[in-house]
Design a protein around this motif. Sequence first.
Motif, short mmCIF file in Angstrom:
data_model
loop_
_atom_site.label_atom_id
_atom_site.label_comp_id
_atom_site.label_asym_id
_atom_site.label_seq_id
_atom_site.Cartn_x
_atom_site.Cartn_y
_atom_site.Cartn_z
N ALA A 394 -5.46 -47.15 -6.42
CA ALA A 394 -5.60 -47.58 -7.87
C ALA A 394 -5.06 -46.26 -8.46
O ALA A 394 -5.46 -45.26 -8.21
CB ALA A 394 -6.91 -47.84 -8.25
N ARG A 395 -4.43 -46.56 -9.66
CA ARG A 395 -4.06 -45.51 -10.65
C ARG A 395 -4.05 -46.07 -12.13
O ARG A 395 -4.01 -47.38 -12.33
CB ARG A 395 -2.51 -45.00 -10.19
CG ARG A 395 -1.19 -45.90 -10.57
CD ARG A 395 0.02 -45.33 -10.54
NE ARG A 395 0.84 -46.26 -10.46
CZ ARG A 395 1.66 -46.73 -11.72
NH1 ARG A 395 1.16 -46.19 -12.81
NH2 ARG A 395 2.76 -47.64 -11.66
N LEU A 396 -4.34 -45.33 -12.85
CA LEU A 396 -4.68 -45.46 -14.38
C LEU A 396 -3.24 -45.77 -15.06
O LEU A 396 -2.21 -44.83 -14.93
CB LEU A 396 -5.36 -44.44 -15.00
CG LEU A 396 -5.76 -44.61 -16.46
CD1 LEU A 396 -6.94 -45.56 -16.25
CD2 LEU A 396 -6.45 -42.98 -16.95
N SER A 397 -2.98 -46.92 -15.77
CA SER A 397 -2.13 -47.03 -16.83
C SER A 397 -2.53 -46.71 -18.11
O SER A 397 -3.41 -47.63 -18.74
CB SER A 397 -1.68 -48.68 -16.73
OG SER A 397 -0.67 -48.63 -17.52
N PRO A 398 -2.24 -45.63 -18.64
CA PRO A 398 -2.73 -45.02 -19.96
C PRO A 398 -2.58 -46.09 -21.04
O PRO A 398 -1.55 -46.70 -21.07
CB PRO A 398 -2.01 -43.67 -20.16
CG PRO A 398 -1.43 -43.28 -18.79
CD PRO A 398 -1.04 -44.65 -18.06
N LEU A 399 -3.52 -46.24 -22.12
CA LEU A 399 -3.43 -47.02 -23.14
C LEU A 399 -3.23 -46.19 -24.30
O LEU A 399 -3.06 -46.81 -25.46
CB LEU A 399 -4.73 -47.82 -23.29
CG LEU A 399 -5.10 -48.82 -22.03
CD1 LEU A 399 -6.61 -49.50 -22.29
CD2 LEU A 399 -4.35 -49.97 -21.89
N HIS A 400 -3.31 -44.97 -24.14
CA HIS A 400 -3.05 -44.07 -25.48
C HIS A 400 -2.89 -42.66 -24.83
O HIS A 400 -2.90 -42.34 -23.58
CB HIS A 400 -4.28 -44.19 -26.33
CG HIS A 400 -5.53 -43.64 -25.82
ND1 HIS A 400 -5.87 -42.47 -25.56
CD2 HIS A 400 -6.43 -44.54 -25.41
CE1 HIS A 400 -7.12 -42.54 -25.16
NE2 HIS A 400 -7.55 -43.80 -25.12
N GLU A 401 -2.50 -41.76 -25.67
CA GLU A 401 -1.91 -40.24 -25.22
C GLU A 401 -3.19 -39.62 -24.41
O GLU A 401 -2.82 -38.72 -23.67
CB GLU A 401 -1.59 -39.46 -26.42
CG GLU A 401 -0.12 -39.82 -27.00
CD GLU A 401 0.41 -39.21 -27.84
OE1 GLU A 401 -0.19 -38.19 -28.32
OE2 GLU A 401 1.38 -39.35 -28.62
N ALA A 402 -4.41 -39.77 -24.85
CA ALA A 402 -5.46 -39.06 -24.37
C ALA A 402 -6.19 -39.71 -23.25
O ALA A 402 -7.27 -39.31 -22.83
CB ALA A 402 -6.38 -38.57 -25.41
N ASP A 403 -5.64 -41.08 -22.63
CA ASP A 403 -6.14 -41.54 -21.51
C ASP A 403 -5.92 -41.03 -20.24
O ASP A 403 -4.71 -41.12 -19.96
CB ASP A 403 -5.39 -43.17 -21.53
CG ASP A 403 -6.20 -44.10 -20.89
OD1 ASP A 403 -6.94 -43.75 -19.94
OD2 ASP A 403 -5.97 -45.22 -20.97
N ASN A 404 -6.95 -40.44 -19.68
CA ASN A 404 -6.74 -39.73 -18.14
C ASN A 404 -7.99 -39.97 -17.44
O ASN A 404 -8.90 -40.52 -17.85
CB ASN A 404 -6.35 -38.27 -18.64
CG ASN A 404 -7.52 -37.48 -19.13
OD1 ASN A 404 -8.69 -37.53 -18.94
ND2 ASN A 404 -7.10 -37.07 -20.56
N ILE A 405 -7.76 -39.47 -16.19
CA ILE A 405 -8.70 -39.72 -15.24
C ILE A 405 -10.26 -39.21 -15.74
O ILE A 405 -11.11 -39.79 -15.12
CB ILE A 405 -8.25 -39.49 -13.82
CG1 ILE A 405 -9.21 -39.77 -12.67
CG2 ILE A 405 -8.13 -38.04 -13.79
CD1 ILE A 405 -8.84 -39.89 -11.38
#
Length: 430
Positions: A394-405
Amino acid sequence: MKTTSLRADAARTLFQVLEQGKSLRELLPELQSQHKEQDRAWLQEMLYGVLRQLPLLQYWLRQLLEKPLKSNQKAVEHLIMLGFYQLAFSRVSQHAAVAETVGACQNLKCPGLKGLVNACLRNFIRQNLQQNLPDDKQILSGLPKWLYKKLLQHYPEQLDEISAAMNTKAPIWLRVNTTRISKDDFTAELDKADITYLSEGLPAQALLLTKGMDLTQLPGYQQGWFAAQDGAAQQAAALLAPQKGEHILDACAAPGGKTCHLLEYQPDIHCTAMDCDPGRLQRVEENLLRLGHQAKVVCGDAANPEDWWDGKQYDRILLDAPCSATGVIRRHPDIKWLRKGADIANLAQLQQKILHAIWALLKPGGTLLYATCSILPEENAQQITAFLQCQADARLSPLHEADNIDNPGWQILPGEMQMDGFYYARLIKS
């Protein structure tokens, strides 16, 4: 239609919510059906108002009631608080608020307590108690202690704004069903009917009505031209972005608002709407029918897909997980009192179980959009961080610039851009 006391029925309903843990969403339609049309809005306004201001009403009650009432007389406490609410927050005249509230004791089968109710209400007026506000910020917030502490911990700077938004009346958001009518044509019909709305700066299919009304009376209700759906919930379809010909699962789909939106966003998909509640699945069927959409509707438990899944993996999954619903308290003020602090850990555990179970149903390269109508990090960002740390594919697909793990997803707070509180995180299966 039976003749009954509005205030006695309101007090009885408050008793059922606050003492027996029943949901106002289930109680209110049945209650309103027993009263004349002009009284239905009054009932809702009073019940919602008491539930929004409950800590303050209880604070005043403790000053005027020497000792709590017992067992079958307990509903009279709720009647007194209903009287306080009328006197402090409504346009009901003082005379009517006192006389009608005292008279309701008869209907509650407590005629012997008329004197007590009368004394409490008259002392409230005489002492001008509505000007007597406590120093305790939790009482003034209208929130239960457990929730106030959690919000103070997670949102110390926004706490006043959040609690104020939770205690305001939610606006009516519409989603135009563009498979039936264009947004321009629909707004032209609203203009003809002299119904005012906002449309600038909103999601693509969204309109915001400027005043409350019966949605069934709007143009095109029977023809399925629109659905009621908050602006925050309307973000889901674009964030998941289903493509032509794909197989989509809407897990925990009832009552079907997002299922229908997915089919409007991309009509040429194969959509499965799954939920574990047969009664609420009926609502999904009704919404699909009215709006003219088709989906496969499945009754099943998201935590145990082996009981209902046909083994074919999905291209995209929307998981609208069971949650505390702390983001939609402005729409359902009884949530504050039906939820307990201990529920949050149990809900987080259930969400984790569902997330892991549903992940197996997603194709490699597929997208899962995790959503809740909660504002508590335990159910949202913390949940996704934990999942990403233990799920290797699973990896994160960011929804905005500050979206991180470390702080994943998009947290919408109640009242932000007039929307409900909501959370989204988008994940890709590698």
